[in-house]
Scaffold this motif. Structure first.
Motif, PDB file in Angstrom:
ATOM      1  N   PHE A  91       0.831  -1.210   0.000  1.00  0.00           N
ATOM      2  CA  PHE A  91       0.000   0.000   0.000  1.00  0.00           C
ATOM      3  C   PHE A  91       0.866   1.260   0.000  1.00  0.00           C
ATOM      4  O   PHE A  91       0.477   2.282  -0.565  1.00  0.00           O
ATOM      5  N   VAL A  92       2.026   1.174   0.644  1.00  0.00           N
ATOM      6  CA  VAL A  92       2.957   2.318   0.639  1.00  0.00           C
ATOM      7  C   VAL A  92       3.471   2.524  -0.790  1.00  0.00           C
ATOM      8  O   VAL A  92       3.535   3.645  -1.291  1.00  0.00           O
ATOM      9  N   GLY A  94       2.019   1.914  -3.468  1.00  0.00           N
ATOM     10  CA  GLY A  94       0.950   2.476  -4.305  1.00  0.00           C
ATOM     11  C   GLY A  94       0.968   3.997  -4.345  1.00  0.00           C
ATOM     12  O   GLY A  94       0.477   4.611  -5.307  1.00  0.00           O
ATOM     13  N   LEU A  95       1.538   4.624  -3.317  1.00  0.00           N
ATOM     14  CA  LEU A  95       1.583   6.095  -3.285  1.00  0.00           C
ATOM     15  C   LEU A  95       2.387   6.662  -4.452  1.00  0.00           C
ATOM     16  O   LEU A  95       2.192   7.810  -4.847  1.00  0.00           O
ATOM     17  N   THR A 188      -3.473   2.008  -2.629  1.00  0.00           N
ATOM     18  CA  THR A 188      -2.948   2.538  -1.378  1.00  0.00           C
ATOM     19  C   THR A 188      -4.085   2.624  -0.370  1.00  0.00           C
ATOM     20  O   THR A 188      -5.152   2.023  -0.573  1.00  0.00           O
ATOM     21  N   ASN A 189      -3.899   3.382   0.685  1.00  0.00           N
ATOM     22  CA  ASN A 189      -4.827   3.321   1.816  1.00  0.00           C
ATOM     23  C   ASN A 189      -5.115   4.730   2.369  1.00  0.00           C
ATOM     24  O   ASN A 189      -4.308   5.642   2.213  1.00  0.00           O
ATOM     25  N   LEU A 192      -2.517   6.349   4.717  1.00  0.00           N
ATOM     26  CA  LEU A 192      -1.292   6.704   3.986  1.00  0.00           C
ATOM     27  C   LEU A 192      -1.517   7.950   3.148  1.00  0.00           C
ATOM     28  O   LEU A 192      -0.675   8.850   3.103  1.00  0.00           O
ATOM     29  N   TYR A 196       0.373  11.406   3.466  1.00  0.00           N
ATOM     30  CA  TYR A 196       1.066  11.893   2.264  1.00  0.00           C
ATOM     31  C   TYR A 196       0.617  13.329   1.925  1.00  0.00           C
ATOM     32  O   TYR A 196       1.422  14.164   1.519  1.00  0.00           O
TER      33      TYR A 196
END
Ligand code: SF4
Length: 211
Positions: A91-92, A94-95, A188-189, A192, A196
């Motif tokens: 998921f990190v 995905g940023l 991502t989530n 996060l 971000y």
């Protein structure tokens, strides 16, 4: 669930309600007073807390107010790590998609339940507002509930932003992750993204405890 987990592991959780209206009021006196109320609790223990876990939507305040010697993370980040069986790193990663997003792209915001929504709802208000500001004209759609769109539809999106996923089973979340990896759609989530949104330093701060 988080409090139960902490207690089961022989630690003890302490709960605190931050007055977000005061913290964001812009009135310096009210903000200082609220910060002092928060820090009085944080500093009242014989040893500093091992971590502070915040509602993700309070990250705009918490990443500034939590002292540097105390770890900070969010409920949504904890939940997605727990429900995905420790695959927070995916998921990190995905940023990174944020760097490639363009105005003609579509983003899907996914909530695994149909909870009642309040005015400043994360999925329908806060994250969409941020995205529209950052990439004007971008299309934001939602997928609420336990059923996930099929792969043909999911392929249309350049990024999936998923909630903590606490209302579906780990198997169901794993199936979503497997499908997204197979069709090459980054994900991502909430926690996060909300970190971000506050910048690199805030993101680094919520991830430190997971290193
Ligand atoms: S499934 Fe859990 S984390 Fe996701 S929106 Fe519902 S309550 Fe929030």
């Amino acid at each position: 669930m988080v409090q139960e987990y902490i207690t089961r592991n022989w630690a003890y959780p302490v709960a605190f309600r931050l007055n977000l209206n005061k913290a964001r009021s812009g009135n310096l006196q009210a903000m200082d007073k609220e910060k002092e109320r928060f820090l009085n609790l944080v500093n009242s223990f014989a040893e500093p807390p091992k971590a502070i876990i915040t509602d993700s939507q309070a990250m705009d305040i918490m990443w500034r107010w939590v002292p540097d010697n105390i770890n900070l993370t969010t409920f949504s980040i904890i939940m997605i790590n727990y429900m995905s069986r420790g695959r927070l790193n995916l998921f990190v990663k995905g940023l990174e998609a944020f760097k490639r997003l363009k105005e003609e792209d579509k983003i899907l915001i996914v909530e695994a339940c149909n909870h009642s929504r309040i005015a400043e709802d994360i999925g329908t208000v806060q994250i969409p507002n941020y995205l529209q500001k950052r990439i004007p004209g971008i299309t934001i759609e939602h997928n609420f509930g336990r059923e996930f769109y099929d792969n043909d539809r999911i392929k249309e999106y350049k990024l999936i932003i998923h909630c903590g996923g606490c209302m579906i089973t780990s198997q169901k979340l794993s199936a979503r992750i497997r499908d997204l990896i197979n069709i090459g759609v980054p994900f991502t989530n909430y926690g996060l993204v909300l970190s971000y949104m506050q910048g690199e330093e805030a993101l680094k701060k919520v991830l430190k405890i997971w290193e």
